[in-house]
Design an enzyme around this catalytic site. Structure first.
Site, PDB file in Angstrom:
ATOM      1  N   HIS A 136       3.906  -1.422   0.989  1.00  0.00           N
ATOM      2  CA  HIS A 136       4.205  -0.272   0.144  1.00  0.00           C
ATOM      3  C   HIS A 136       5.664  -0.300  -0.296  1.00  0.00           C
ATOM      4  O   HIS A 136       6.560  -0.553   0.520  1.00  0.00           O
ATOM      5  CB  HIS A 136       3.896   1.024   0.903  1.00  0.00           C
ATOM      6  CG  HIS A 136       2.446   1.239   1.150  1.00  0.00           C
ATOM      7  ND1 HIS A 136       1.748   2.310   0.654  1.00  0.00           N
ATOM      8  CD2 HIS A 136       1.538   0.500   1.842  1.00  0.00           C
ATOM      9  CE1 HIS A 136       0.477   2.240   1.026  1.00  0.00           C
ATOM     10  NE2 HIS A 136       0.334   1.139   1.756  1.00  0.00           N
ATOM     11  N   ASP A 275      -9.784  -3.369   2.373  1.00  0.00           N
ATOM     12  CA  ASP A 275      -8.401  -3.283   1.895  1.00  0.00           C
ATOM     13  C   ASP A 275      -8.180  -4.303   0.778  1.00  0.00           C
ATOM     14  O   ASP A 275      -7.089  -4.846   0.618  1.00  0.00           O
ATOM     15  CB  ASP A 275      -7.404  -3.505   3.033  1.00  0.00           C
ATOM     16  CG  ASP A 275      -6.060  -2.821   2.773  1.00  0.00           C
ATOM     17  OD1 ASP A 275      -5.974  -2.056   1.788  1.00  0.00           O
ATOM     18  OD2 ASP A 275      -5.119  -3.052   3.538  1.00  0.00           O
TER      19      ASP A 275
END
Length: 338
Positions: A136, A275
Site C-alpha cells: 500500500h 488477493d
C-alpha cells in the site's frame, strides 16, 4: 459436495437454478427429469466466493476510470471459468479522489451466465499501519483524527455498496469506527496491523469479525503475545461471535505448514482468498496495483524498483497447491461455504 463432505455418487436434481429434494420430487410430483446430464465423474459443488480480489485480466479496481463498471463486468465474466461465482471487488489504499469516483460505479448484483455476482466492495485501507503497509502506498495512509467516523466518510465519500473494511485496530478511535461500521451492516476486518492480542480482542468486542490474509502484514506469532493470530484460539471472543480469517494459500504468501496450523486451530473460520491483481491472466511484466507500478515475475509480484520484501498472488486461485494441502473437501468448503 454435500453437507461439507464429498458424498457417494448420486443424482442431483435442479430446477430454476435451485437444488431440489429428490424424495419430495419423486413422491409429490412423480416426474422424471426433463433433461439428464452425465457429469462423467466430475464434482458438483457450490461456487467459490472471493472476498479479496484487486482486479484481473488488465483491470485494476483501484484505478479511477470513467467506466469502472465495464472492467468489473469483464473480471466477473472471466473468473466464472475458475469456479468463482461471487466476489468482492477490492480497493487498496488510494487517495480520496479515487474512492469518490470508483465507489459510486460499483453496484451489488446477482451472478449468472453473464458473470460472477458482486457482493459489495472490500476497502482494504487507507486506515492501516505504516509498519505493515505491504504494497500500500504510504503517502495515502490515514489515521482516525478527532472526527473518527466522519474521517471515514470524508475519505470514502460514502459507504453505499461497501461490504468489508480492513483497518488496523490499534489505531486511536478505531473502536468507535468499528462500531459505526458494524451498525451499517459492514464487516470489519483487522489487518495490515501491529496490534497485539488484547487490541485485536478489543476490536472483536466492538464488532470486528474477520482477519485480512492471516499471517501476512501483521505481527508474527509469538508465544508471549500471539498478536492477531491469537484470535483463532482466543477465549475472549464474545459468546455467539465467530471470527473468520482469510488466507492466501498459494504457497508463497503462506507456507503450507502455516496453512495447516491455522486450519487445525480453527477449521470453521478459514476462508480462502486470492488477493489477485490486474496481472492475473496476463503475461509477466509491469502492471499496476492501485497507485503503484508492480513487476510481475512468475508468481511473484514486487513494487517496481524496490526489493521484493513481499509478494502477491497473480493467479485467480492456487487450486493445485491448496488441493494438495487441504484435500478436495477442504478446498471446496473454504472457498464456498462462508
Amino acid at each position: 459436495m454435500k453437507g461439507h463432505y464429498l458424498g457417494a455418487w448420486e443424482d442431483l436434481w435442479v430446477r430454476g437454478g435451485k437444488i431440489l429434494d429428490p424424495e419430495k420430487l419423486f413422491f409429490d410430483e412423480k416426474k422424471p427429469a426433463d433433461v439428464q446430464l452425465d457429469c462423467q465423474g466430475c464434482i458438483v459443488a457450490p461456487g467459490f466466493i472471493d472476498v479479496q480480489i484487486n482486479g484481473g485480466f488488465g483491470v485494476d479496481f483501484s484505478q479511477a476510470t470513467d467506466d469502472v463498471a465495464s472492467g468489473i463486468s469483464l473480471v466477473a465474466q472471466k473468473i466464472l471459468s475458475h469456479g468463482v461465482t461471487s466476489f468482492c471487488p477490492t480497493l487498496v489504499t488510494s487517495p480520496p479522489s479515487v474512492y469518490t469516483k470508483v465507489l459510486p460505479q460499483i453496484c451489488v448484483r446477482n451472478g449468472g451466465p453473464h458473470g460472477a455476482g458482486i457482493l459489495g466492495v472490500h476497502l482494504e485501507g487507507p486506515f492501516i499501519s505504516r509498519e505493515k503497509k505491504g504494497a500500500h502506498p504510504e503517502p495515502y495512509l490515514r489515521t482516525f483524527e478527532t472526527g473518527a467516523f466522519q474521517d471515514v466518510l470524508d475519505t470514502y465519500g460514502g459507504l453505499d455498496g461497501v461490504k468489508i473494511v480492513t483497518l488496523a485496530p490499534e489505531m486511536e478511535r478505531s473502536g468507535e469506527v468499528i462500531r459505526e461500521l458494524t451498525k451499517r451492516g459492514i464487516c470489519v476486518s483487522v489487518g495490515h496491523s501491529v496490534a497485539n492480542l488484547s487490541q485485536a480482542e478489543e476490536a472483536v468486542r466492538h464488532g470486528a469479525t474477520f482477519i485480512t490474509h492471516l499471517f501476512n502484514a501483521m505481527l508474527p506469532f509469538h508465544h508471549r503475545d500471539p498478536g492477531i493470530v491469537g484470535l483463532l484460539t482466543s477465549d475472549q471472543i464474545p459468546p455467539g461471535r465467530r471470527v473468520f480469517y482469510g488466507m492466501i494459500s498459494d504457497g508463497i504468501h503462506t507456507n503450507p505448514a502455516a496453512l495447516r496450523i491455522a486450519h487445525r486451530a480453527d477449521p470453521k473460520g478459514l476462508v480462502l482468498v486470492t488477493d489477485a491483481i490486474m496481472a492475473m491472466g496476463l503475461p509477466p511484466g509491469r502492471h499496476t496495483l492501485g497507485q503503484q507500478v508492480v513487476e510481475v515475475d512468475g508468481l511473484n509480484t514486487y513494487i517496481a524498483g524496490e526489493c521484493p520484501e513481499e509478494t502477491w498472488v497473480v493467479e485467480v486461485f492456487a487450486v493445485g497447491r491448496t488441493w494438495a494441502n487441504l484435500g478436495p473437501p477442504g478446498v471446496l468448503d473454504f472457498n464456498s461455504h462462508h
